[in-house]
Design a protein around this motif. Structure first.
Motif, PDB file in Angstrom:
ATOM      1  N   ARG A   1       3.200 -13.986   8.274  1.00 39.78           N
ATOM      2  CA  ARG A   1       2.146 -12.991   8.509  1.00 39.78           C
ATOM      3  C   ARG A   1       0.803 -13.597   8.922  1.00 39.78           C
ATOM      4  O   ARG A   1      -0.263 -13.156   8.476  1.00 39.78           O
ATOM      5  CB  ARG A   1       1.970 -12.124   7.264  1.00 39.78           C
ATOM      6  N   GLY A   2       0.847 -14.622   9.723  1.00 35.79           N
ATOM      7  CA  GLY A   2      -0.381 -15.202  10.251  1.00 35.79           C
ATOM      8  C   GLY A   2      -1.155 -16.076   9.284  1.00 35.79           C
ATOM      9  O   GLY A   2      -2.305 -16.437   9.547  1.00 35.79           O
ATOM     10  N   HIS A   3      -0.527 -16.459   8.173  1.00 34.86           N
ATOM     11  CA  HIS A   3      -1.246 -17.315   7.213  1.00 34.86           C
ATOM     12  C   HIS A   3      -1.570 -18.678   7.835  1.00 34.86           C
ATOM     13  O   HIS A   3      -0.800 -19.219   8.611  1.00 34.86           O
ATOM     14  CB  HIS A   3      -0.409 -17.519   5.960  1.00 34.86           C
ATOM     15  N   HIS A   4      -2.702 -19.227   7.428  1.00 32.89           N
ATOM     16  CA  HIS A   4      -3.135 -20.533   7.917  1.00 32.89           C
ATOM     17  C   HIS A   4      -2.582 -21.652   7.020  1.00 32.89           C
ATOM     18  O   HIS A   4      -2.189 -21.412   5.878  1.00 32.89           O
ATOM     19  CB  HIS A   4      -4.663 -20.629   7.892  1.00 32.89           C
TER      20      HIS A   4
ATOM     21  N   ASN B   1       5.237 -15.172  13.022  1.00 30.20           N
ATOM     22  CA  ASN B   1       3.963 -15.621  13.574  1.00 30.20           C
ATOM     23  C   ASN B   1       3.096 -16.242  12.486  1.00 30.20           C
ATOM     24  O   ASN B   1       2.998 -15.720  11.380  1.00 30.20           O
ATOM     25  CB  ASN B   1       3.224 -14.432  14.190  1.00 30.20           C
TER      26      ASN B   1
ATOM     27  N   TYR C   1      -3.597 -20.720  11.628  1.00 29.69           N
ATOM     28  CA  TYR C   1      -4.227 -21.967  12.062  1.00 29.69           C
ATOM     29  C   TYR C   1      -3.631 -23.199  11.360  1.00 29.69           C
ATOM     30  O   TYR C   1      -3.162 -23.116  10.228  1.00 29.69           O
ATOM     31  CB  TYR C   1      -5.725 -21.939  11.725  1.00 29.69           C
TER      32      TYR C   1
ATOM     33  N   PHE D   1       4.396 -17.083  17.206  1.00 31.17           N
ATOM     34  CA  PHE D   1       3.107 -17.529  17.739  1.00 31.17           C
ATOM     35  C   PHE D   1       2.371 -18.350  16.670  1.00 31.17           C
ATOM     36  O   PHE D   1       2.564 -18.112  15.490  1.00 31.17           O
ATOM     37  CB  PHE D   1       2.315 -16.264  18.086  1.00 31.17           C
TER      38      PHE D   1
ATOM     39  N   ASN E   1       3.817 -18.602  21.787  1.00 26.01           N
ATOM     40  CA  ASN E   1       2.609 -19.174  22.366  1.00 26.01           C
ATOM     41  C   ASN E   1       1.769 -19.854  21.284  1.00 26.01           C
ATOM     42  O   ASN E   1       1.939 -19.594  20.101  1.00 26.01           O
ATOM     43  CB  ASN E   1       1.775 -18.077  23.020  1.00 26.01           C
TER      44      ASN E   1
ATOM     45  N   SER F   1      -2.376 -20.888  20.240  1.00 26.71           N
ATOM     46  CA  SER F   1      -3.791 -20.669  20.516  1.00 26.71           C
ATOM     47  C   SER F   1      -4.473 -22.003  20.839  1.00 26.71           C
ATOM     48  O   SER F   1      -3.818 -22.979  21.181  1.00 26.71           O
ATOM     49  CB  SER F   1      -4.422 -19.971  19.306  1.00 26.71           C
ATOM     50  N   GLU F   2      -5.789 -22.049  20.670  1.00 27.21           N
ATOM     51  CA  GLU F   2      -6.566 -23.218  21.101  1.00 27.21           C
ATOM     52  C   GLU F   2      -6.204 -24.504  20.349  1.00 27.21           C
ATOM     53  O   GLU F   2      -5.723 -24.472  19.227  1.00 27.21           O
ATOM     54  CB  GLU F   2      -8.056 -22.950  20.860  1.00 27.21           C
TER      55      GLU F   2
ATOM     56  N   ALA G   1       0.005 -22.515  25.992  1.00 23.60           N
ATOM     57  CA  ALA G   1      -1.007 -22.985  25.041  1.00 23.60           C
ATOM     58  C   ALA G   1      -2.364 -22.582  25.595  1.00 23.60           C
ATOM     59  O   ALA G   1      -2.591 -22.611  26.806  1.00 23.60           O
ATOM     60  CB  ALA G   1      -0.928 -24.490  24.858  1.00 23.60           C
ATOM     61  N   SER G   2      -3.270 -22.222  24.726  1.00 25.86           N
ATOM     62  CA  SER G   2      -4.596 -21.810  25.169  1.00 25.86           C
ATOM     63  C   SER G   2      -5.471 -23.046  25.446  1.00 25.86           C
ATOM     64  O   SER G   2      -4.965 -24.141  25.643  1.00 25.86           O
ATOM     65  CB  SER G   2      -5.200 -20.900  24.096  1.00 25.86           C
TER      66      SER G   2
ATOM     67  N   ASP H   1       1.886 -22.346  30.620  1.00 21.61           N
ATOM     68  CA  ASP H   1       0.558 -22.721  31.111  1.00 21.61           C
ATOM     69  C   ASP H   1      -0.310 -23.276  29.973  1.00 21.61           C
ATOM     70  O   ASP H   1      -0.054 -23.012  28.795  1.00 21.61           O
ATOM     71  CB  ASP H   1      -0.146 -21.492  31.687  1.00 21.61           C
ATOM     72  N   VAL H   2      -1.367 -23.998  30.344  1.00 17.10           N
ATOM     73  CA  VAL H   2      -2.368 -24.434  29.368  1.00 17.10           C
ATOM     74  C   VAL H   2      -3.751 -23.966  29.818  1.00 17.10           C
ATOM     75  O   VAL H   2      -4.028 -23.870  31.018  1.00 17.10           O
ATOM     76  CB  VAL H   2      -2.380 -25.969  29.158  1.00 17.10           C
ATOM     77  N   GLY H   3      -4.611 -23.701  28.859  1.00 13.33           N
ATOM     78  CA  GLY H   3      -5.945 -23.205  29.145  1.00 13.33           C
ATOM     79  C   GLY H   3      -6.907 -24.300  29.593  1.00 13.33           C
ATOM     80  O   GLY H   3      -6.512 -25.451  29.811  1.00 13.33           O
TER      81      GLY H   3
END
Lengths: 41, 230
Positions: free
Chosen positions: B38-41, B58, B61, B77, B96, B98-99, B116-117, B134-136
């Motif tokens: 659940r999006g835990h870091h 997902n 961080y 993600f 995917n 993130s940064e 990847a962002s 792609d990469v950011g």
């Protein structure tokens, strides 16, 4: 951005979206800078 | 001979700190499934055991940050800085990222099946990062050692202020950053990309056709008198 067949949700981090229905089926991605996303119903 | 054990840990029942404490106490070879992330870091950080960890969903961080050994798969993600400061081991993200994926990572292999962002591989110090998509912007910013492979396109300022990291891009490069330049692809590069593509299981990258980006070395050494601007 979390994109599903039923809705699109935007938040600064996924934790804020985690309680949405069927969120585990969403395509979750980060739009690139200067990129404009549009959706049509 | 110890039998292979499987452990299920649910973020619905345990805090992140409790999960990491359990992981730290498990013997090498344990197979772990972390459910309801659940999006835990900060899941699965600072581990030295040879664990096989799957995060079923997902995540947030710093997933797998500061690890030195385990194999981690995220079935979804991840947020910022997956594999930040990784020492060794393998992290695979099925979605995917993130940064700042792989920020400052010193060793090991980080594979991202999606995009990847921005700032993937920022200040990379020896690890290998393979992104299928792609990469950011500012990917490889100030990266000092290691390898970054991009299966898709790279957005603006790729390899800005690069040191010894080598970046390979299979798609288009929107722009290079300061002090990054395109270099000729040698046989050893093709062999290295072939090995990495094989390890990552990416099927859409032709090792002979990637673009190699390295440091142009004009900013490589600090020059206190350069243009008298400092």
């Amino acid at each position: 951005v979390a994109d599903t067949a039923d809705y699109v949700a935007v938040a600064s981090e996924y934790v804020a979206l985690a309680s949405l229905p069927d969120i585990e089926k969403a395509e979750v991605f980060e739009p690139m800078p200067e990129e404009i996303c549009t959706w049509q119903s | 001979v110890a039998e292979l054990t499987t452990v299920d840990l649910s973020c619905a029942d345990l805090s992140v700190r409790e999960i990491n404490t359990v992981l730290r106490g498990l013997p090498d070879g344990t197979v772990v499934r972390i459910t309801q992330p659940r999006g835990h870091h900060n899941l699965a950080v600072g581990l030295t055991g040879r664990l096989n960890i799957t995060i079923a969903g997902n995540a947030g961080y710093f997933i797998g940050g500061l690890c030195d050994g385990p194999e981690i798969t995220v079935e979804g993600f991840v947020g910022w800085s997956v594999g930040e400061n990784l020492g060794s081991g393998v992290i695979r993200v099925r979605g995917n990222a993130s940064e700042c994926a792989g920020a400052s990572a010193r060793g090991g292999l980080i594979m991202i099946d999606g995009d990847a962002s921005s700032r993937a591989g920022i200040s990379l110090k020896g690890a290998t990062i393979a992104v299928a998509g792609d990469v950011g912007h500012m990917t490889g910013f100030m990266a000092q050692a290691g390898t970054i492979l991009v299966g898709g396109d790279a957005y603006d300022s790729l390899g800005d202020s690069l040191y010894e990291t080598v970046i390979y891009v299979a798609g288009k490069i929107r722009s290079l950053g300061s002090d990054a330049k395109i270099s000729e692809l040698g046989e050893s590069d093709v062999a290295a990309v072939r090995d990495l593509v094989s390890a990552a299981g990416f099927t859409h990258i032709s090792p002979e056709d990637v673009t190699k980006v390295i440091s142009a070395k004009t900013l490589y050494s600090f020059d206190a008198l350069k243009d008298q601007k400092y």
